[in-house]
Structures are given as C-alpha cells and as structure tokens.
Design a protein around this motif. Sequence first.
Motif, PDB file in Angstrom:
ATOM      1  N   GLY A 366       0.820  -1.210   0.000  1.00 17.98           N
ATOM      2  CA  GLY A 366       0.000   0.000   0.000  1.00 17.98           C
ATOM      3  C   GLY A 366       0.850   1.254   0.000  1.00 17.98           C
ATOM      4  O   GLY A 366       0.576   2.216  -0.733  1.00 17.98           O
ATOM      5  N   LYS A 367       1.896   1.258   0.812  1.00 14.29           N
ATOM      6  CA  LYS A 367       2.782   2.428   0.873  1.00 14.29           C
ATOM      7  C   LYS A 367       3.583   2.580  -0.419  1.00 14.29           C
ATOM      8  O   LYS A 367       3.736   3.682  -0.953  1.00 14.29           O
ATOM      9  CB  LYS A 367       3.723   2.306   2.068  1.00 14.29           C
ATOM     10  CG  LYS A 367       3.040   2.447   3.411  1.00 14.29           C
ATOM     11  CD  LYS A 367       4.054   2.587   4.534  1.00 14.29           C
ATOM     12  CE  LYS A 367       3.377   2.903   5.856  1.00 14.29           C
ATOM     13  NZ  LYS A 367       4.358   3.165   6.931  1.00 14.29           N
ATOM     14  N   ILE A 368       4.111   1.453  -0.905  1.00 10.42           N
ATOM     15  CA  ILE A 368       4.901   1.511  -2.142  1.00 10.42           C
ATOM     16  C   ILE A 368       4.027   1.976  -3.299  1.00 10.42           C
ATOM     17  O   ILE A 368       4.446   2.793  -4.132  1.00 10.42           O
ATOM     18  CB  ILE A 368       5.508   0.125  -2.453  1.00 10.42           C
ATOM     19  CG1 ILE A 368       6.517  -0.268  -1.368  1.00 10.42           C
ATOM     20  CG2 ILE A 368       6.185   0.125  -3.816  1.00 10.42           C
ATOM     21  CD1 ILE A 368       7.006  -1.703  -1.481  1.00 10.42           C
ATOM     22  N   ALA A 369       2.792   1.491  -3.354  1.00  8.90           N
ATOM     23  CA  ALA A 369       1.890   1.834  -4.455  1.00  8.90           C
ATOM     24  C   ALA A 369       1.564   3.322  -4.454  1.00  8.90           C
ATOM     25  O   ALA A 369       1.572   3.972  -5.513  1.00  8.90           O
ATOM     26  CB  ALA A 369       0.610   1.000  -4.366  1.00  8.90           C
ATOM     27  N   GLN A 370       1.284   3.879  -3.290  1.00  7.43           N
ATOM     28  CA  GLN A 370       0.989   5.314  -3.234  1.00  7.43           C
ATOM     29  C   GLN A 370       2.198   6.144  -3.656  1.00  7.43           C
ATOM     30  O   GLN A 370       2.076   7.124  -4.402  1.00  7.43           O
ATOM     31  CB  GLN A 370       0.549   5.706  -1.821  1.00  7.43           C
ATOM     32  CG  GLN A 370      -0.883   5.373  -1.503  1.00  7.43           C
ATOM     33  CD  GLN A 370      -1.887   6.130  -2.366  1.00  7.43           C
ATOM     34  OE1 GLN A 370      -1.917   7.363  -2.376  1.00  7.43           O
ATOM     35  NE2 GLN A 370      -2.703   5.398  -3.107  1.00  7.43           N
ATOM     36  N   PHE A 371       3.358   5.741  -3.181  1.00  8.66           N
ATOM     37  CA  PHE A 371       4.595   6.446  -3.545  1.00  8.66           C
ATOM     38  C   PHE A 371       4.812   6.398  -5.062  1.00  8.66           C
ATOM     39  O   PHE A 371       5.063   7.420  -5.709  1.00  8.66           O
ATOM     40  CB  PHE A 371       5.772   5.810  -2.796  1.00  8.66           C
ATOM     41  CG  PHE A 371       7.114   6.198  -3.327  1.00  8.66           C
ATOM     42  CD1 PHE A 371       7.589   7.488  -3.182  1.00  8.66           C
ATOM     43  CD2 PHE A 371       7.913   5.267  -3.987  1.00  8.66           C
ATOM     44  CE1 PHE A 371       8.836   7.852  -3.682  1.00  8.66           C
ATOM     45  CE2 PHE A 371       9.154   5.609  -4.487  1.00  8.66           C
ATOM     46  CZ  PHE A 371       9.613   6.912  -4.333  1.00  8.66           C
ATOM     47  N   LEU A 372       4.688   5.207  -5.648  1.00 11.58           N
ATOM     48  CA  LEU A 372       4.897   5.074  -7.092  1.00 11.58           C
ATOM     49  C   LEU A 372       3.795   5.780  -7.878  1.00 11.58           C
ATOM     50  O   LEU A 372       4.063   6.396  -8.921  1.00 11.58           O
ATOM     51  CB  LEU A 372       4.938   3.591  -7.481  1.00 11.58           C
ATOM     52  CG  LEU A 372       6.140   2.784  -6.991  1.00 11.58           C
ATOM     53  CD1 LEU A 372       6.011   1.322  -7.415  1.00 11.58           C
ATOM     54  CD2 LEU A 372       7.450   3.366  -7.517  1.00 11.58           C
ATOM     55  N   LEU A 462      12.099  -7.171  -3.250  1.00 16.16           N
ATOM     56  CA  LEU A 462      12.843  -6.534  -2.151  1.00 16.16           C
ATOM     57  C   LEU A 462      12.815  -7.399  -0.895  1.00 16.16           C
ATOM     58  O   LEU A 462      13.825  -7.532  -0.199  1.00 16.16           O
ATOM     59  CB  LEU A 462      12.251  -5.158  -1.853  1.00 16.16           C
ATOM     60  CG  LEU A 462      12.376  -4.094  -2.954  1.00 16.16           C
ATOM     61  CD1 LEU A 462      11.635  -2.824  -2.557  1.00 16.16           C
ATOM     62  CD2 LEU A 462      13.841  -3.788  -3.241  1.00 16.16           C
ATOM     63  N   SER A 463      11.667  -8.004  -0.606  1.00 20.88           N
ATOM     64  CA  SER A 463      11.529  -8.796   0.619  1.00 20.88           C
ATOM     65  C   SER A 463      12.362 -10.066   0.569  1.00 20.88           C
ATOM     66  O   SER A 463      13.073 -10.396   1.527  1.00 20.88           O
ATOM     67  CB  SER A 463      10.054  -9.148   0.845  1.00 20.88           C
ATOM     68  OG  SER A 463       9.277  -7.986   1.020  1.00 20.88           O
ATOM     69  N   PHE A 464      12.288 -10.799  -0.535  1.00 17.53           N
ATOM     70  CA  PHE A 464      13.055 -12.043  -0.633  1.00 17.53           C
ATOM     71  C   PHE A 464      14.557 -11.761  -0.676  1.00 17.53           C
ATOM     72  O   PHE A 464      15.347 -12.510  -0.092  1.00 17.53           O
ATOM     73  CB  PHE A 464      12.615 -12.850  -1.852  1.00 17.53           C
ATOM     74  CG  PHE A 464      11.356 -13.636  -1.632  1.00 17.53           C
ATOM     75  CD1 PHE A 464      11.340 -14.709  -0.751  1.00 17.53           C
ATOM     76  CD2 PHE A 464      10.173 -13.297  -2.275  1.00 17.53           C
ATOM     77  CE1 PHE A 464      10.183 -15.440  -0.530  1.00 17.53           C
ATOM     78  CE2 PHE A 464       9.009 -14.016  -2.063  1.00 17.53           C
ATOM     79  CZ  PHE A 464       9.011 -15.094  -1.181  1.00 17.53           C
ATOM     80  N   PHE A 465      14.960 -10.697  -1.334  1.00 14.99           N
ATOM     81  CA  PHE A 465      16.382 -10.348  -1.331  1.00 14.99           C
ATOM     82  C   PHE A 465      16.821  -9.930   0.067  1.00 14.99           C
ATOM     83  O   PHE A 465      17.956 -10.207   0.474  1.00 14.99           O
ATOM     84  CB  PHE A 465      16.652  -9.220  -2.332  1.00 14.99           C
ATOM     85  CG  PHE A 465      16.938  -9.701  -3.731  1.00 14.99           C
ATOM     86  CD1 PHE A 465      18.188  -9.553  -4.298  1.00 14.99           C
ATOM     87  CD2 PHE A 465      15.949 -10.310  -4.486  1.00 14.99           C
ATOM     88  CE1 PHE A 465      18.456 -10.005  -5.582  1.00 14.99           C
ATOM     89  CE2 PHE A 465      16.184 -10.764  -5.775  1.00 14.99           C
ATOM     90  CZ  PHE A 465      17.451 -10.616  -6.328  1.00 14.99           C
ATOM     91  N   GLU A 505      16.180   3.371  -2.387  1.00  8.22           N
ATOM     92  CA  GLU A 505      16.516   4.145  -1.193  1.00  8.22           C
ATOM     93  C   GLU A 505      15.272   4.798  -0.601  1.00  8.22           C
ATOM     94  O   GLU A 505      15.055   4.776   0.622  1.00  8.22           O
ATOM     95  CB  GLU A 505      17.560   5.206  -1.555  1.00  8.22           C
ATOM     96  CG  GLU A 505      18.186   5.910  -0.366  1.00  8.22           C
ATOM     97  CD  GLU A 505      18.982   4.970   0.526  1.00  8.22           C
ATOM     98  OE1 GLU A 505      19.008   5.208   1.754  1.00  8.22           O
ATOM     99  OE2 GLU A 505      19.559   3.996   0.007  1.00  8.22           O
ATOM    100  N   GLN A 506      14.428   5.355  -1.447  1.00  5.60           N
ATOM    101  CA  GLN A 506      13.227   6.031  -0.960  1.00  5.60           C
ATOM    102  C   GLN A 506      12.219   5.035  -0.391  1.00  5.60           C
ATOM    103  O   GLN A 506      11.562   5.320   0.620  1.00  5.60           O
ATOM    104  CB  GLN A 506      12.610   6.849  -2.091  1.00  5.60           C
ATOM    105  CG  GLN A 506      13.466   8.045  -2.494  1.00  5.60           C
ATOM    106  CD  GLN A 506      12.886   8.818  -3.656  1.00  5.60           C
ATOM    107  OE1 GLN A 506      12.175   8.265  -4.484  1.00  5.60           O
ATOM    108  NE2 GLN A 506      13.195  10.103  -3.723  1.00  5.60           N
ATOM    109  N   ILE A 507      12.089   3.880  -1.013  1.00  2.78           N
ATOM    110  CA  ILE A 507      11.163   2.864  -0.495  1.00  2.78           C
ATOM    111  C   ILE A 507      11.644   2.338   0.844  1.00  2.78           C
ATOM    112  O   ILE A 507      10.848   2.101   1.761  1.00  2.78           O
ATOM    113  CB  ILE A 507      11.002   1.728  -1.523  1.00  2.78           C
ATOM    114  CG1 ILE A 507      10.192   2.226  -2.723  1.00  2.78           C
ATOM    115  CG2 ILE A 507      10.331   0.509  -0.897  1.00  2.78           C
ATOM    116  CD1 ILE A 507      10.149   1.260  -3.890  1.00  2.78           C
TER     117      ILE A 507
END
Length: 693
Positions: A366-372, A462-465, A505-507
């Motif tokens: 949800g946060k990543i989607a709003q940012f993008l 990002l999570s799996f890495f 970096e921003q995420i």
Amino acid sequence: MNVKDFLLEIGLEEMPAHVVTPSIVQLNQRVQQFLKDENLDYDSIQPFSTPRRLTLLIKGLADKQADSHETLRGPAKQIAQDEAGNWSKAAQGFARGQGATVDELTFKEVKGKTYVFLEKNTVGQPAAEILPKIATAITAMNFPTRMHWGNYDFEYIRPIHWLVALLDDVVIPFNILNIETGRETRGHRFLGKNITLPNADAYEEALKEDYVIVDAAERKDVIRKQIHTLAVENDWQVDLDEDLLEEVNNLVEYPTAFYGEFDPKYLEIPEEVLITSMKDNQRYFYARSQEGQLLPVFIGVRNGNSEHLDNVVSGNEKVLVARLEDAQFFYEEDQKKTIQDYVAQLKQVSFHDKIGSMYEKMQRVGKIAQFLGQRFGLTETELTDLKRAAEIYKFDLVTGMVGEFPELQGVMGEKYALLAGEKPAVATAIREHYLPTASRGALPQTNVGAVLSIADKLDSILSFFAVALIPNGSNDPYALRRQSFGIVRILQDRKWHFPIDELQEQIKKLIANEGSEAHLDLTAHQKEVREFIIDRVKQWFSIQKENHDLIDAVVDNRNKDIADMFAAAKVLQQHREDPSFKTTIEALTRVMRLSQKADFADTTLTVDPTLFQDDTEAQLYTKVSEIQKNLADKSLETVYQELEGLKPTIEAYFEANMIMDKDPKIRDNRLKQLLIINNIVLSLGDLTELIVK
C-alpha cells in the motif's frame, strides 16, 4: 549408393501430455546429430508421436557410410625421425592413433618446413552395423520428471514396453534394459492389438487400421474438424484454444469429439469459473451462442471411436456437474462474508515464514503503491482507487472458490469486489495486479492496475532479497525473475521513469517504521536487486534482437532509469546509420574516457572561466551550458541531437588543449568540463560500450 528407410519406435506407458511434443522434438534432434556424427546421409526424418510412443521414420537413409579420404598432418620431420632415419615415438604414436603404420607415412613441405603426412582412406561401414548404436541417442534423453521401474537404476519419462527398429524389412538388433528391438508394435490400448510390421513403410497405415493416428499434426486436424462439425451442426461458436488443443491431442491416439450438457442454472456462476472447470480441470472446450453468450454445453475428445458414446457423454456430464456443484456452493458461501472479514483472515496467512504474513505484505505494498502512483503522475481519483485496491487486493486468497480453483485468484477478487459494491476501477486493479502472468502475457490496461502490479512484484523482490532468498542458477522457487520481467514490461509499456537506486533508497525509508520490517534489512542486497532487475531489462532487449553492444551501453545510464534505457536504445538505433554517427560517438567516448582520469578531492563540478587559456575552452563552456539548461525536461532525442551538434566544438577543444596540463588548477578545470559533458552523455548510457564502424 543405395538408400533405405529406417523406422525407430519407442513404446511407453502413457506420458504426460505436456511432455509428448518436447520429447519427440528432442529425439529427432538427437537422432539427427547421431546420423551426422556417424556420417550417414538421409533425405528426411518424419516424426510421429502419441501418448504411448515416440517414433521416427528416416527416409532415404544411405545403406552405408560414404567412403572418406583425409590428408592428416603429423609432427615435423626433425621430430618424426632422427638423423639415421629411424622413426621416433612421436611419429609412431601419430600413425598408431590413426590406425596406420609408419610405413604409410610420407613427407611434405609446408611454408618451408617439412612435416609427416598420412593419406587416410576410410571405407564406409554398412548402416546396419552402425544403427544399433542409436540406442545411445534414446537413453541420453532428458525429461522434466523421470521414473525408474523394476530393479533398474535407469530412469526415463515412463517405462519402456517395446522397441521397433526396422531397416526396410530387417530388424536392427539392440536392447535397452531387457527390451529387445523387433518388428512388433502395438495398436490402440483398448481397441487394437499387437501388429507385426512387414517393413518400415507399413508403419503409419498399419497403426491407423488399428485405431492409432501416429501423425500428431493429422490427429490434431481430425480433432479440429470434428469440433468444427459439432459447432456448425449446433450453431455454436467454439474457441479452439491452441494450448488446450495441443494438450488434448497428446492425450489421445484415436480422437472422437463429443458434446455434453449441464443445467443452465450453473450459468449464474461467473463464466470464468465455468470455463476453468471445463477447460483447465476437465480439458473440455466450451461453446458460445452466435451472440457470444456462454452455453450450458461442453465439448470433449474421447480416446477411441464412436461406439458407446452415450455412456462416455453421461460419465463426463456427471464429473463436470460435481465440479459445478462445488463451484456453486463456494460462490454462494463466499458472499456470506465481507471483504474486511477476508482481509482480517490474511493476518493468519503466511507470505513466507522469514518475511511475514500476507496482511503485512499488503501494508507494505500500500505504501509503495501510493509512492509510485505519485511518482508516475496518477490523478487524485486514481490514487484514491489505488489506496483502496491496495488495502484489499489479496482478500480472495482466503475465499472458498480460490481455495478450490487457485488459478482464479484475482479473477474472483474482481467479481466479489463488484458484488460487494467496490468501484469498478478498484475491482479491475485487483485482477490486474497479477498481470502479466507469463513472459508474453497480457499487461494491465489501467494505471491503477499497473501501479499495483509493479508495487506487489517489487515488494516480493525486495523482501526475498532482504532475507537472502536470492535466485541463483536455474533455482527461482518464488518466480522472482518472472515478476521482475513483468515490472520491466509494464514500465516499457507505460514509459514510466524508474531510477532503480533512487527508488530503492526512498522505499527503504518509506517503510522503515513499518512494524513488520524489524527483521527485514532492505539495505542488505540493494546492489544485487539493481543488477537483478537490469538483467531482466537486458532479457527484454535480447528478445527484441537488439545488438549486445547497444544493450550494454544503454543499461548503464546515469540514473539507472529503466525508461531512459528504452528511450536511449530507440534513439541510438535510429541514428546508428547516420553518416555522422561514428564520428559523434568517437568524440563523446573520448570525452568519457578522459574524464575517468579525474581524481581530485573537489567533487563540485563548477568550471572557472578565468582559467581558460584558449578560445575553444570558452566556446565549449558556452555550448555545454546551453545544453544543461532544462536538461531534465529534454527528450533523449533532443539530448542526442545537441550532443551531435557539440562534436565540432569538442574536436576543436581537443586539438587546441592538453587536458592533463602541468598546472593542477588548469588540469582540474578541464577535467571538470569533461565530467559535466560525461554526465550529460550518461543520460543515454555508457557509449564506450558501443561498437562503431
């Protein structure tokens, strides 16, 4: 030279449908290589395949290898013989290795030096003596799954039950395990019998008489025509899905199409559920009316003839109705709960034990989607819809319908969201966030769906890495390569800017305060994430047949921006044939290479005009300053044209000035000027990678 026909058949237990076609292709390739290695000429190879057999009919096979003549050079004379003319061990070994004696060796001079030579004549062996070795091509085959049987260690796709090897009318003897080759094949499992073949050419017709159509293309055409006949007779439209047709074709040896019916009441279930029940679960084709409405009928293909077809239809109707009853039950039961009920259940559903729950994933997405969404310029309405979609988009995973039909995830989310009163844009995004589901699959058609898809896939990567579950070699259990390639395809389609390092970096900062992130170190493998995604960009370019030097150049742009990679490739490709392209690239790459010599502590790129010693420095400074104005707003096409126009000034500058001046102030000032140009050029990529001719 006489020619013959050679029949090779491997008889097996029924193979999985998806293995049949790749297996006959592989066998064909291996046999072709075998014949090439053995120097046996032939006219053509006709492949045949059914679920129970893999067969090749080699037409016009030479009855013997062609005789050959080779002139082989050995060691130099001074090594081959001593002063007394005695043959050395080197010469003897050379002769022995070629199946000859030293008496057959001669000397020839090559470019002023004398060498030992052997004129080697080889008489071709009869094909009948070579063909038994074809067993190696059979046993070397690879399959996605393998099994062994009896007490044997040997593994194959399925147990081998018979082998046929006929050179015209003569059996070529060899064996695999305890199976000896012969001339006896087997007809249809239920309708046929064992068949003794008089010769290789009798194969296809003999089996057809015994209810086996061994030509896969012919068998598929029979199915196609039979279904077309049913459609015409009943005034239906039938979608002949090619993947399903291929699968059905590899399930049968003698096809007979039939149709059955089901109660129209099941049409109240979403048609995607009905189609999944018919197509994916039962391998049935579905039919529509001429107006496009789904009809309560299904079309199946029987492995056999038309006898007792009523029993077949009745049995298939019972099986399908049982599935539809389950689907109807789940459809009705699922609607007794609210979407929020299902979202709450996701707190108990693990995304991965090292990462957290599916609910926690949704919070991050949800946060990543709003940012993008804001970065990509979505409207306020779209951002509102995106926010709502991200809050609920995985809810259908815990519904009964998706539990029974996992392939409907997203599809049922859209259906249930609409039934619950969600906005169509929100419902569509729920379905579209899974797209693309394959490397060439359909892409999201809405901005909201596209952003949610990118956000969901990016969070997974990002999570799996972050927990060091990084794909290596062919190992990719969480399909991160497919998801990354999906991101790349959506970005290419939408032309959204995506500077990888900056966004990472921003995420990381964006979700740093998320409670579920305490155990996720999003800084641990940032470089690997960047390289992983860029590798998918390279994959996309490779599929488009772009030159490797161009790919290497554009993926190394200044901001690691994926949109700029695509745009730069287009610009450079368009100008590659320009008469001025070579000299332009040479001038710019000279700038880039010299700028690498900069090692001064002052990283501010401010050029001091008072240190200029030549008019060309001022001219270059003025023109570069003009290019820099509003650089971020310029298209890469404009940037390239302006850099192309800068070429004469760069050439004059290099002609008049020594960059590495003895005076460190002058040297650093000039290097700063070059670094500024270098950074502009890097908008296009690392042009030093380009090969210009």
